[in-house]
Scaffold this active site. Structure first.
Site, PDB file in Angstrom:
ATOM      1  N   ASP A  91      55.879  16.953  46.083  1.00  0.00           N
ATOM      2  CA  ASP A  91      56.019  17.279  47.510  1.00  0.00           C
ATOM      3  C   ASP A  91      55.938  18.792  47.748  1.00  0.00           C
ATOM      4  O   ASP A  91      56.337  19.284  48.806  1.00  0.00           O
ATOM      5  CB  ASP A  91      57.323  16.708  48.088  1.00  0.00           C
ATOM      6  CG  ASP A  91      58.552  17.412  47.537  1.00  0.00           C
ATOM      7  OD1 ASP A  91      58.418  18.117  46.501  1.00  0.00           O
ATOM      8  OD2 ASP A  91      59.634  17.253  48.123  1.00  0.00           O
ATOM      9  N   HIS A 130      39.081  42.308  38.256  1.00  0.00           N
ATOM     10  CA  HIS A 130      40.000  41.389  38.920  1.00  0.00           C
ATOM     11  C   HIS A 130      41.185  41.028  38.020  1.00  0.00           C
ATOM     12  O   HIS A 130      41.625  39.887  37.986  1.00  0.00           O
ATOM     13  CB  HIS A 130      39.267  40.136  39.413  1.00  0.00           C
ATOM     14  CG  HIS A 130      38.323  40.445  40.537  1.00  0.00           C
ATOM     15  ND1 HIS A 130      37.217  39.688  40.836  1.00  0.00           N
ATOM     16  CD2 HIS A 130      38.323  41.465  41.427  1.00  0.00           C
ATOM     17  CE1 HIS A 130      36.579  40.229  41.865  1.00  0.00           C
ATOM     18  NE2 HIS A 130      37.228  41.298  42.242  1.00  0.00           N
ATOM     19  N   ASP A 154      45.919  48.355  42.529  1.00  0.00           N
ATOM     20  CA  ASP A 154      45.263  47.942  43.773  1.00  0.00           C
ATOM     21  C   ASP A 154      46.233  46.978  44.435  1.00  0.00           C
ATOM     22  O   ASP A 154      46.220  45.782  44.163  1.00  0.00           O
ATOM     23  CB  ASP A 154      43.916  47.292  43.444  1.00  0.00           C
ATOM     24  CG  ASP A 154      43.087  47.011  44.687  1.00  0.00           C
ATOM     25  OD1 ASP A 154      43.656  46.990  45.791  1.00  0.00           O
ATOM     26  OD2 ASP A 154      41.864  46.809  44.543  1.00  0.00           O
ATOM     27  N   ASP A 181      44.874  47.806  52.308  1.00  0.00           N
ATOM     28  CA  ASP A 181      44.213  47.690  50.997  1.00  0.00           C
ATOM     29  C   ASP A 181      44.182  49.077  50.370  1.00  0.00           C
ATOM     30  O   ASP A 181      43.428  49.945  50.812  1.00  0.00           O
ATOM     31  CB  ASP A 181      42.795  47.123  51.216  1.00  0.00           C
ATOM     32  CG  ASP A 181      42.095  46.761  49.911  1.00  0.00           C
ATOM     33  OD1 ASP A 181      42.691  46.934  48.838  1.00  0.00           O
ATOM     34  OD2 ASP A 181      40.936  46.301  49.985  1.00  0.00           O
ATOM     35  N   HIS A 209      31.021  48.024  41.699  1.00  0.00           N
ATOM     36  CA  HIS A 209      31.317  47.297  42.942  1.00  0.00           C
ATOM     37  C   HIS A 209      30.925  48.130  44.152  1.00  0.00           C
ATOM     38  O   HIS A 209      30.546  49.295  44.009  1.00  0.00           O
ATOM     39  CB  HIS A 209      32.796  46.893  42.985  1.00  0.00           C
ATOM     40  CG  HIS A 209      33.753  48.040  42.827  1.00  0.00           C
ATOM     41  ND1 HIS A 209      34.058  48.908  43.854  1.00  0.00           N
ATOM     42  CD2 HIS A 209      34.475  48.463  41.753  1.00  0.00           C
ATOM     43  CE1 HIS A 209      34.930  49.804  43.410  1.00  0.00           C
ATOM     44  NE2 HIS A 209      35.190  49.568  42.138  1.00  0.00           N
ATOM     45  N   HIS A 263      34.419  47.835  52.494  1.00  0.00           N
ATOM     46  CA  HIS A 263      34.317  46.559  53.200  1.00  0.00           C
ATOM     47  C   HIS A 263      35.129  46.671  54.482  1.00  0.00           C
ATOM     48  O   HIS A 263      36.051  47.486  54.575  1.00  0.00           O
ATOM     49  CB  HIS A 263      34.797  45.391  52.329  1.00  0.00           C
ATOM     50  CG  HIS A 263      36.171  45.554  51.737  1.00  0.00           C
ATOM     51  ND1 HIS A 263      37.330  45.306  52.444  1.00  0.00           N
ATOM     52  CD2 HIS A 263      36.578  45.966  50.516  1.00  0.00           C
ATOM     53  CE1 HIS A 263      38.382  45.543  51.676  1.00  0.00           C
ATOM     54  NE2 HIS A 263      37.960  45.963  50.502  1.00  0.00           N
ATOM     55  N   HIS A 288      39.021  41.289  53.093  1.00  0.00           N
ATOM     56  CA  HIS A 288      37.566  41.481  53.225  1.00  0.00           C
ATOM     57  C   HIS A 288      37.208  40.866  54.572  1.00  0.00           C
ATOM     58  O   HIS A 288      36.922  39.674  54.665  1.00  0.00           O
ATOM     59  CB  HIS A 288      36.805  40.796  52.090  1.00  0.00           C
ATOM     60  CG  HIS A 288      37.150  41.370  50.741  1.00  0.00           C
ATOM     61  ND1 HIS A 288      36.949  40.694  49.569  1.00  0.00           N
ATOM     62  CD2 HIS A 288      37.677  42.571  50.382  1.00  0.00           C
ATOM     63  CE1 HIS A 288      37.344  41.447  48.545  1.00  0.00           C
ATOM     64  NE2 HIS A 288      37.793  42.587  49.014  1.00  0.00           N
ATOM     65  N   TYR A 339      34.785  53.479  35.740  1.00  0.00           N
ATOM     66  CA  TYR A 339      35.431  52.628  34.723  1.00  0.00           C
ATOM     67  C   TYR A 339      34.813  52.938  33.364  1.00  0.00           C
ATOM     68  O   TYR A 339      33.596  52.790  33.198  1.00  0.00           O
ATOM     69  CB  TYR A 339      35.240  51.156  35.094  1.00  0.00           C
ATOM     70  CG  TYR A 339      35.706  50.899  36.522  1.00  0.00           C
ATOM     71  CD1 TYR A 339      37.042  50.678  36.807  1.00  0.00           C
ATOM     72  CD2 TYR A 339      34.804  50.980  37.598  1.00  0.00           C
ATOM     73  CE1 TYR A 339      37.486  50.516  38.113  1.00  0.00           C
ATOM     74  CE2 TYR A 339      35.235  50.820  38.911  1.00  0.00           C
ATOM     75  CZ  TYR A 339      36.576  50.588  39.163  1.00  0.00           C
ATOM     76  OH  TYR A 339      37.009  50.436  40.460  1.00  0.00           O
ATOM     77  N   ARG A 375      40.194  54.072  40.149  1.00  0.00           N
ATOM     78  CA  ARG A 375      39.697  53.757  41.496  1.00  0.00           C
ATOM     79  C   ARG A 375      40.690  54.341  42.478  1.00  0.00           C
ATOM     80  O   ARG A 375      41.892  54.367  42.224  1.00  0.00           O
ATOM     81  CB  ARG A 375      39.560  52.241  41.694  1.00  0.00           C
ATOM     82  CG  ARG A 375      39.194  51.846  43.131  1.00  0.00           C
ATOM     83  CD  ARG A 375      38.667  50.404  43.288  1.00  0.00           C
ATOM     84  NE  ARG A 375      39.680  49.374  43.123  1.00  0.00           N
ATOM     85  CZ  ARG A 375      39.806  48.601  42.070  1.00  0.00           C
ATOM     86  NH1 ARG A 375      38.980  48.719  41.052  1.00  0.00           N
ATOM     87  NH2 ARG A 375      40.769  47.687  42.000  1.00  0.00           N
ATOM     88  N   GLU A 403      41.458  54.194  46.766  1.00  0.00           N
ATOM     89  CA  GLU A 403      41.060  53.413  47.947  1.00  0.00           C
ATOM     90  C   GLU A 403      41.992  53.683  49.118  1.00  0.00           C
ATOM     91  O   GLU A 403      43.213  53.588  48.993  1.00  0.00           O
ATOM     92  CB  GLU A 403      41.112  51.915  47.589  1.00  0.00           C
ATOM     93  CG  GLU A 403      40.856  50.986  48.771  1.00  0.00           C
ATOM     94  CD  GLU A 403      40.771  49.518  48.364  1.00  0.00           C
ATOM     95  OE1 GLU A 403      41.401  49.131  47.365  1.00  0.00           O
ATOM     96  OE2 GLU A 403      40.072  48.760  49.080  1.00  0.00           O
TER      97      GLU A 403
HETATM   98  N1  GLY Z   1      41.893  44.635  46.822  1.00  0.00           N
HETATM   99  C1  GLY Z   1      40.643  44.049  47.055  1.00  0.00           C
HETATM  100  C2  GLY Z   1      39.626  45.066  47.308  1.00  0.00           C
HETATM  101  O1  GLY Z   1      39.853  46.235  47.088  1.00  0.00           O
HETATM  102  O2  GLY Z   1      38.577  44.793  47.795  1.00  0.00           O
HETATM  103 MN    MN Z   2      39.176  46.928  49.033  1.00  0.00          MN
HETATM  104 MN    MN Z   3      41.788  47.060  47.010  1.00  0.00          MN
END
Ligand code: GLY
Ligand code: MN
Ligand code: MN
Length: 412
Positions: free
Chosen positions: A23, A228, A245, A256, A337, A341, A348, A370, A379, A381
């Site tokens: 359940d 990932h 991240d 993000d 990558h 985004h 995303h 990397y 990285r 961000e």
């Molecule tokens: N954390 C997912 C990305 O950076 O796109």
């Molecule tokens: Mn991102």
């Molecule tokens: Mn990210």
């Protein structure tokens, strides 16, 4: 509604609650489209839009599960009709049990039904969603109606953020920043990746976030080179870097963030060299995010910025670049990558990728280098808002990123 064809209806379904087994179920996450359009964050809710409905009160309808005293005791209160209006601004709230009858009646006035298919460029959904089941059933029951797609309209309007959305995204970013600052005093050699994760979730939840906006990546040493990496179960070693991240959600909006910090509070000379290169690419890429810029052009420019840095770092040589395959440029060996985004209700997010960029689109900027053979990956961000004029506004502008600032906060 302004973009819908004459005599057309659009319907938006909630997500299912996903079963684990027995359940047990996963916590509910509302489908971002019905949430965006109505604010209703309750399972089974359906939104129906019919701009040309003969009876004005049927132009917007929200269907919610009928609540009762028994449900209130076991699960807590669900939306009453009055609360349905309060959260959505929609005057006509019906119980879900009336949906089939009301829908049939309105479909007799309509020529076209808008289905909300998922056209996100990265979607890879294998489950049959509640929306899918609705589409299947409606096609069977109403074979003479024309069909149309809601998704392109949503991609366009959700891609440009309203001031209220920017405010919520700023809050998400601020909570993420609190989590990151907390870590700077916590990380030291011997700390485990999952202990860092625990520090973050504590800080996020106490600041009224539901938690991580996406599965957190806390990757020390060479784990950073698994893009990932989600295990987060290794000890952080003296001399290594940790790529994190990790970011908070707030009110269903994502932030993000990625930061890469030295486990012992001090970058080595080489680590710092690569760090500064990534940071320069990030700063220069950010300046390119202005109205009119094309997505493809932007990524080509980012590739050029990265290529120069990799040459200077001695990771590529001139011959690598001269002989490169334009479909797979040499820089991809170290930066595999995309740089950006859209971000919003989805990490995303929806948003135009084939038309020129516009003010109030929100993008991440996240270059990385990397280097498995050197035992680290970096990285960085941030999330930025495109402005009418000038450079984008950085929603993460007050989260430490300069190497010296990180070092001094870690050693404070
Ligand atoms: N954390 C997912 C990305 O950076 O796109
Ligand atoms: Mn991102
Ligand atoms: Mn990210």
């Amino acid at each position: 509604m302004a973009q819908m064809q004459p005599k057309s209806i659009a319907v938006f379904n909630s997500n299912d609650i996903y079963p684990i087994s027995a359940d047990s179920v996963l916590p509910f996450e509302q489908h971002r489209d019905i949430f965006y359009l109505s604010g209703a964050d309750q399972e089974e809710t359906i939104l129906l839009l019919f701009p040309d409905a003969i009876d004005k009160k049927h132009r917007e309808i929200l269907f919610v599960t009928e609540t009762n005293d028994h449900i209130a005791v076991w699960e807590g209160a669900k939306l009453t009709k009055e609360q349905g209006t309060e959260v959505s601004g929609i005057q006509t709230i019906y119980w879900l049990s009336d949906f089939d009858k009301v829908f049939f009646n309105l479909m007799t006035e309509a020529d076209t039904i808008y289905f909300n298919t998922n056209e996100h460029y990265r979607q890879a959904v294998v489950n049959e969603t509640r929306e899918d089941r609705f589409i299947k059933k409606t096609k069977e029951q109403y074979p003479a109606h024309k069909v149309a797609k809601s998704n392109p309209i949503l991609q366009e309007i959700r891609g440009i953020k309203e001031p209220e959305e920017l405010e919520l995204m700023q809050t998400a970013c601020n909570i993420t920043g609190k989590g990151f600052r907390r870590l700077l005093g916590f990380v030291k050699p011997g700390v485990w990746e999952h202990e860092i994760e625990a520090e973050l979730i504590h800080e996020f939840i106490r600041n009224r976030s539901k938690g991580f906006a996406y599965p957190p990546i806390i990757a020390s040493g060479n784990n950073a080179n698994v893009l990932h990496y989600l295990e987060n179960n290794k000890a952080c070693k003296d001399g290594d870097l940790i790529l994190m991240d990790v970011a908070a959600e707030y009110a269903n909006y994502s932030s993000d963030l990625t930061r890469t910090i030295p486990v012992n509070g001090k970058f080595t000379k080489r680590q710092k060299e690569v760090y500064e290169a990534v940071l320069r690419v990030k700063k220069d890429a950010t300046k390119l995010l202005v109205p009119g810029m094309l997505w493809a052009e932007y990524h080509k420019e980012c590739g050029n910025l990265m290529t120069s840095e990799l040459l200077a770092l001695g990771l590529l040589d001139k011959a690598d670049v001269q002989n490169e395959n334009p479909d797979r440029p040499a820089y991809k060996k170290y930066f595999m990558h995309g740089t950006s985004h859209h971000i919003g209700l989805n990490t995303h997010d929806y948003g135009e990728l084939k038309k020129p960029m516009q003010a109030n689109m929100v993008f991440t900027v996240e270059p990385g280098i990397y280097i498995p053979e050197e035992g680290f990956g970096i990285r960085l961000e941030d999330d930025v808002v495109i402005q009418e004029k000038g450079e984008p506004f950085n929603l993460m502008g007050n989260i430490p990123i300069e190497a010296e600032e990180i070092e001094s906060l870690m050693n404070a």
